[in-house]
Design a protein around this motif. Structure first.
Motif, PDB file in Angstrom:
ATOM      1  N   TRP A  57      -4.753  -2.402   6.846  1.00 32.43           N
ATOM      2  CA  TRP A  57      -4.165  -1.615   7.927  1.00 32.43           C
ATOM      3  C   TRP A  57      -4.964  -0.362   8.250  1.00 32.43           C
ATOM      4  O   TRP A  57      -5.346  -0.144   9.391  1.00 32.43           O
ATOM      5  N   HIS A  58      -5.233   0.476   7.255  1.00 34.91           N
ATOM      6  CA  HIS A  58      -5.877   1.759   7.529  1.00 34.91           C
ATOM      7  C   HIS A  58      -7.089   2.052   6.653  1.00 34.91           C
ATOM      8  O   HIS A  58      -7.622   3.152   6.693  1.00 34.91           O
ATOM      9  N   GLY A 112       0.995  -1.276   3.855  1.00 32.95           N
ATOM     10  CA  GLY A 112       0.159  -2.420   4.219  1.00 32.95           C
ATOM     11  C   GLY A 112       0.089  -3.458   3.107  1.00 32.95           C
ATOM     12  O   GLY A 112       0.255  -3.129   1.929  1.00 32.95           O
ATOM     13  N   GLN A 150       0.997   3.361   3.941  1.00 32.84           N
ATOM     14  CA  GLN A 150       1.893   2.980   5.026  1.00 32.84           C
ATOM     15  C   GLN A 150       2.486   1.588   4.827  1.00 32.84           C
ATOM     16  O   GLN A 150       2.954   0.966   5.771  1.00 32.84           O
ATOM     17  N   CYS A 180      -7.104  -1.839   1.923  1.00 34.37           N
ATOM     18  CA  CYS A 180      -5.919  -2.156   2.712  1.00 34.37           C
ATOM     19  C   CYS A 180      -6.340  -2.569   4.121  1.00 34.37           C
ATOM     20  O   CYS A 180      -7.143  -1.872   4.754  1.00 34.37           O
ATOM     21  N   CYS A 184       0.835  -1.202   0.000  1.00 38.34           N
ATOM     22  CA  CYS A 184       0.000   0.000   0.000  1.00 38.34           C
ATOM     23  C   CYS A 184       0.867   1.248   0.000  1.00 38.34           C
ATOM     24  O   CYS A 184       1.799   1.374   0.799  1.00 38.34           O
TER      25      CYS A 184
END
Length: 284
Positions: free
Chosen positions: A246-247, A229, A227, A244, A224
């Protein structure tokens, strides 16, 4: 040199202060609730711009407050100084909102440093607002002193922001330094990739997310851009977008475009074809 060592020591101390975590998590939760709407998140993340919007916006309040202080120190028109202070106050609101949106997806030491960065900026804004009110009542000298104090705090906070951006890599495109592969590269058998499956393959040294959607093959970089991911572990939606894990950034698998922040940079797209039952990829 001593100033640099002292600032770096301070930043390390902040990053290790886990006592900041409860406040950071609570504030982060409020920010995430406020930015839950996709249009709001995209506007604050800079998804429409192609890079984060917060760093660009910081020039406005810092520039206005800096110019006001210059006028104060040179004895220029007090009314002009007050207008510049007011302009900086107005510009600080969207700047803070964009910064909060970016900060809410951080974690660990970076999130703690970001919290202090935000607190310092908020205090500086309060000083500037007080300065504007004092100036309006005719107390130019007191207003100038408050503005100078606020600007000093803002510049100190900017050091923390620079640390997050250029040392910690916050907001940096995590696909920026991926290599380009011009030759068609065999990544696996076509028969092994079933409809809707997500497969992480390596093209040279670059991890790529490979997806079959109907009769089409789609491939975008698996890291990603926000960050770093793993997109291959993300959810593939019926709208042709991968999220993603993660976020929550969403990218269209057809072209890698950002559909929802906090990502602001599209995913690199890869060309795909099938020859003799083998799937071949190369940089688009």
């Amino acid at each position: 040199m001593r100033v640099t060592v002292a600032m770096q020591s301070l930043i390390r101390t902040i990053g290790k202060t886990k006592g900041l975590d409860p406040a950071a998590e609570k504030l982060s939760g409020w920010v995430e609730t406020a930015t839950r709407s996709t249009p709001v998140k995209n506007a604050l993340s800079g998804s429409w711009l192609g890079h984060q919007v917060h760093p660009m916006l910081t020039d406005l309040p810092i520039g206005a407050w800096g110019a006001a202080t210059v006028l104060d120190l040179t004895g220029a028109d007090p009314a002009a100084s007050r207008r510049l202070v007011g302009l900086g106050i107005l510009a600080s609101a969207p700047t803070a909102a964009a910064g909060a949106s970016d900060w809410s997806s951080l974690y660990g030491p970076a999130k703690r440093v970001g919290l202090i960065h935000a607190a310092a900026n908020a205090t500086a804004s309060v000083l500037q607002i007080t300065s504007w009110l004092v100036r309006r009542r005719g107390h130019h000298g007191a207003g100038a002193a408050l503005s100078l104090l606020g600007l000093s705090l803002t510049l100190g906070s900017s050091y923390l922001g620079g640390h997050l951006s250029f040392v910690r890599g916050t907001g940096v495109n995590h696909t920026a330094f991926q290599g380009t592969v011009r030759r068609w590269t065999d990544v696996g058998a076509d028969a092994d990739l079933v409809e809707g499956a997500r497969s992480r393959v390596m093209v040279g040294e670059v991890p790529v997310l490979l997806i079959r959607a109907g009769s089409a093959l789609h491939a975008i970089s698996a890291v990603c851009s926000h960050q770093g991911g793993p997109l291959d572990e993300g959810k593939l939606g019926a709208d042709g977008c991968v999220t993603c894990p993660w976020h929550g950034s969403r990218f269209r698998i057809e072209d890698g475009s950002v559909q929802r922040g906090p990502a602001s940079v599209p995913q690199p797209r890869w060309e795909a074809k099938v020859e003799d039952g083998r799937i071949l990829l190369r940089s688009a």
